[in-house]
Design a protein around this motif. Structure first.
Motif, PDB file in Angstrom:
ATOM      1  N   TYR A  58      28.717  51.582  27.700  1.00  0.00           N
ATOM      2  CA  TYR A  58      28.883  50.708  27.574  1.00  0.00           C
ATOM      3  C   TYR A  58      28.556  49.815  29.022  1.00  0.00           C
ATOM      4  CZ  TYR A  58      33.887  51.164  29.328  1.00  0.00           C
ATOM      5  OH  TYR A  58      34.337  51.563  30.120  1.00  0.00           O
ATOM      6  N   LYS A  59      28.064  48.635  29.463  1.00  0.00           N
ATOM      7  CA  LYS A  59      28.354  48.074  30.775  1.00  0.00           C
ATOM      8  C   LYS A  59      29.226  47.240  31.386  1.00  0.00           C
ATOM      9  CE  LYS A  59      23.292  49.122  30.062  1.00  0.00           C
ATOM     10  NZ  LYS A  59      21.623  48.210  30.510  1.00  0.00           N
ATOM     11  N   GLN A  60      29.113  47.635  32.542  1.00  0.00           N
ATOM     12  CA  GLN A  60      30.100  46.194  33.046  1.00  0.00           C
ATOM     13  C   GLN A  60      29.934  45.893  34.670  1.00  0.00           C
ATOM     14  OE1 GLN A  60      33.964  48.346  32.823  1.00  0.00           O
ATOM     15  NE2 GLN A  60      35.628  46.439  33.204  1.00  0.00           N
ATOM     16  N   PRO A  61      30.304  45.165  35.365  1.00  0.00           N
ATOM     17  CA  PRO A  61      29.483  44.476  36.664  1.00  0.00           C
ATOM     18  C   PRO A  61      30.704  44.711  37.563  1.00  0.00           C
ATOM     19  CG  PRO A  61      30.920  42.653  35.276  1.00  0.00           C
ATOM     20  CD  PRO A  61      30.739  44.258  33.692  1.00  0.00           C
ATOM     21  N   ALA A  62      30.651  45.270  38.684  1.00  0.00           N
ATOM     22  CA  ALA A  62      31.429  46.158  39.688  1.00  0.00           C
ATOM     23  C   ALA A  62      30.280  45.350  40.756  1.00  0.00           C
ATOM     24  CB  ALA A  62      31.348  47.119  39.249  1.00  0.00           C
ATOM     25  N   TYR A  63      31.692  44.710  41.055  1.00  0.00           N
ATOM     26  CA  TYR A  63      31.249  43.751  43.056  1.00  0.00           C
ATOM     27  C   TYR A  63      31.791  44.915  44.215  1.00  0.00           C
ATOM     28  CZ  TYR A  63      30.680  40.304  40.407  1.00  0.00           C
ATOM     29  OH  TYR A  63      29.625  39.346  39.340  1.00  0.00           O
ATOM     30  N   GLY A  64      30.505  45.320  45.403  1.00  0.00           N
ATOM     31  CA  GLY A  64      31.315  45.904  46.832  1.00  0.00           C
ATOM     32  C   GLY A  64      30.286  45.999  47.503  1.00  0.00           C
ATOM     33  N   VAL A  65      30.539  46.584  48.904  1.00  0.00           N
ATOM     34  CA  VAL A  65      29.586  46.505  50.149  1.00  0.00           C
ATOM     35  C   VAL A  65      29.078  47.503  50.324  1.00  0.00           C
ATOM     36  CG1 VAL A  65      29.583  46.908  52.328  1.00  0.00           C
ATOM     37  CG2 VAL A  65      32.115  46.175  51.640  1.00  0.00           C
ATOM     38  N   ASP A  66      28.362  48.690  49.075  1.00  0.00           N
ATOM     39  CA  ASP A  66      27.552  49.566  48.716  1.00  0.00           C
ATOM     40  C   ASP A  66      28.066  49.781  46.983  1.00  0.00           C
ATOM     41  OD1 ASP A  66      29.898  50.783  49.408  1.00  0.00           O
ATOM     42  OD2 ASP A  66      28.521  52.065  51.299  1.00  0.00           O
ATOM     43  N   MET A  67      27.043  50.717  46.213  1.00  0.00           N
ATOM     44  CA  MET A  67      27.797  51.301  45.352  1.00  0.00           C
ATOM     45  C   MET A  67      28.734  51.814  45.019  1.00  0.00           C
ATOM     46  SD  MET A  67      24.656  53.207  43.346  1.00  0.00           S
ATOM     47  CE  MET A  67      23.449  52.374  43.313  1.00  0.00           C
ATOM     48  N   GLN A  68      29.137  52.984  46.410  1.00  0.00           N
ATOM     49  CA  GLN A  68      29.822  53.246  46.717  1.00  0.00           C
ATOM     50  C   GLN A  68      31.011  53.097  46.322  1.00  0.00           C
ATOM     51  OE1 GLN A  68      30.445  56.965  49.113  1.00  0.00           O
ATOM     52  NE2 GLN A  68      32.016  57.185  48.967  1.00  0.00           N
ATOM     53  N   SER A  69      31.758  51.800  46.947  1.00  0.00           N
ATOM     54  CA  SER A  69      32.686  50.666  47.076  1.00  0.00           C
ATOM     55  C   SER A  69      32.753  50.150  45.892  1.00  0.00           C
ATOM     56  CB  SER A  69      32.831  49.956  48.801  1.00  0.00           C
ATOM     57  OG  SER A  69      31.795  49.029  48.314  1.00  0.00           O
ATOM     58  N   ALA A  70      32.023  49.923  45.333  1.00  0.00           N
ATOM     59  CA  ALA A  70      32.097  49.050  44.175  1.00  0.00           C
ATOM     60  C   ALA A  70      32.228  50.361  42.690  1.00  0.00           C
ATOM     61  CB  ALA A  70      30.285  48.859  43.628  1.00  0.00           C
ATOM     62  N   ILE A  71      31.803  51.295  42.920  1.00  0.00           N
ATOM     63  CA  ILE A  71      32.110  52.328  41.850  1.00  0.00           C
ATOM     64  C   ILE A  71      33.923  52.247  42.410  1.00  0.00           C
ATOM     65  CG2 ILE A  71      32.294  54.886  41.143  1.00  0.00           C
ATOM     66  CD1 ILE A  71      28.755  53.930  41.504  1.00  0.00           C
ATOM     67  N   ALA A  72      34.389  52.265  43.528  1.00  0.00           N
ATOM     68  CA  ALA A  72      35.581  52.850  43.644  1.00  0.00           C
ATOM     69  C   ALA A  72      36.857  51.644  43.674  1.00  0.00           C
ATOM     70  CB  ALA A  72      35.392  52.959  45.264  1.00  0.00           C
ATOM     71  N   ARG A  73      36.205  49.972  43.480  1.00  0.00           N
ATOM     72  CA  ARG A  73      36.591  49.100  43.173  1.00  0.00           C
ATOM     73  C   ARG A  73      37.237  49.020  41.688  1.00  0.00           C
ATOM     74  NH1 ARG A  73      36.302  43.954  46.731  1.00  0.00           N
ATOM     75  NH2 ARG A  73      36.257  43.424  44.601  1.00  0.00           N
ATOM     76  N   LEU A  74      35.956  49.314  40.667  1.00  0.00           N
ATOM     77  CA  LEU A  74      36.240  49.830  39.496  1.00  0.00           C
ATOM     78  C   LEU A  74      36.937  50.526  39.264  1.00  0.00           C
ATOM     79  CD1 LEU A  74      34.367  48.472  36.755  1.00  0.00           C
ATOM     80  CD2 LEU A  74      33.273  50.270  36.653  1.00  0.00           C
ATOM     81  N   VAL A  75      37.199  51.885  39.501  1.00  0.00           N
ATOM     82  CA  VAL A  75      38.861  52.781  39.323  1.00  0.00           C
ATOM     83  C   VAL A  75      39.533  51.397  39.447  1.00  0.00           C
ATOM     84  CG1 VAL A  75      39.059  54.612  39.851  1.00  0.00           C
ATOM     85  CG2 VAL A  75      36.960  54.307  39.070  1.00  0.00           C
ATOM     86  N   ASN A  76      39.830  51.705  40.795  1.00  0.00           N
ATOM     87  CA  ASN A  76      40.917  50.751  41.051  1.00  0.00           C
ATOM     88  C   ASN A  76      41.290  49.460  40.393  1.00  0.00           C
ATOM     89  OD1 ASN A  76      41.511  52.480  43.347  1.00  0.00           O
ATOM     90  ND2 ASN A  76      40.510  51.504  44.327  1.00  0.00           N
ATOM     91  N   GLN A  77      40.257  49.166  39.882  1.00  0.00           N
ATOM     92  CA  GLN A  77      40.992  47.883  38.470  1.00  0.00           C
ATOM     93  C   GLN A  77      41.420  47.902  37.892  1.00  0.00           C
ATOM     94  OE1 GLN A  77      37.049  45.096  38.489  1.00  0.00           O
ATOM     95  NE2 GLN A  77      38.568  43.314  36.903  1.00  0.00           N
ATOM     96  N   GLU A  78      40.664  49.084  36.835  1.00  0.00           N
ATOM     97  CA  GLU A  78      40.936  49.632  35.739  1.00  0.00           C
ATOM     98  C   GLU A  78      42.680  50.501  36.057  1.00  0.00           C
ATOM     99  OE1 GLU A  78      38.155  52.055  34.254  1.00  0.00           O
ATOM    100  OE2 GLU A  78      36.383  51.156  33.679  1.00  0.00           O
ATOM    101  N   ARG A  79      42.574  50.873  36.327  1.00  0.00           N
ATOM    102  CA  ARG A  79      43.916  52.073  37.542  1.00  0.00           C
ATOM    103  C   ARG A  79      44.802  51.309  37.152  1.00  0.00           C
ATOM    104  NH1 ARG A  79      42.345  55.643  41.758  1.00  0.00           N
ATOM    105  NH2 ARG A  79      41.535  56.995  40.964  1.00  0.00           N
ATOM    106  N   THR A  80      44.407  49.491  37.857  1.00  0.00           N
ATOM    107  CA  THR A  80      45.499  48.769  37.840  1.00  0.00           C
ATOM    108  C   THR A  80      46.077  47.864  36.692  1.00  0.00           C
ATOM    109  OG1 THR A  80      44.884  47.652  40.756  1.00  0.00           O
ATOM    110  CG2 THR A  80      46.011  46.964  39.003  1.00  0.00           C
TER     111      THR A  80
END
Length: 125
Positions: free
Chosen positions: A41-63
């Motif tokens: 599946y596809k999911q949107p992610a926002y960040g300053v760069d690709m690495q921060s976007a994926i990190a924010r996505l992982v943090n969001q799922e943990r939350t």
């Protein structure tokens, strides 16, 4: 049957979509995630760069996982509240002074501020 079979979830593709309209400096990415069973599946992610976007996505799922656990077990929230209110007395900082109230409510205020910053970090789009 899918061609992917992993022992854990993986981001198999991440592509730039557009610049964020509401937060300057942030970019929108579309992350393609493959689950353990092979579903994609596809999911949107926002960040300053690709690495921060994926990190924010992982943090969001943990939350979301932690929130689900807290809603299932509200007694833990009650124990955390009691611990924050009693920590000055337990630490011996303010045994018989009015500062105990200040430290107790200061601890609650600090947790609220940290929670606000956390949700601002997670929900920035």
């Amino acid at each position: 049957m899918s061609k992917y079979n992993f022992k854990r979830r993986r981001a198999i593709k991440c592509e730039f979509v557009e610049k964020s309209k509401t937060s300057p400096g942030y970019l929108k990415y579309e992350v393609t995630i493959c689950e353990k069973d092979g579903t994609i599946y596809k999911q949107p992610a926002y960040g300053v760069d690709m690495q921060s976007a994926i990190a924010r996505l992982v943090n969001q799922e943990r939350t979301v996982k932690v929130e689900k656990q807290l809603y299932k077990n509200p007694f833990f929230v009650f124990l955390l509240w009691i611990a924050v209110m009693v920590w000055p007395l337990a630490a011996g900082i303010a045994a018989d002074t009015p500062h105990m109230m200040l430290y107790s409510f200061g601890g609650i205020a600090l947790l609220t501020i940290i929670g606000g910053f956390w949700y601002n970090y997670i929900d920035k789009k």
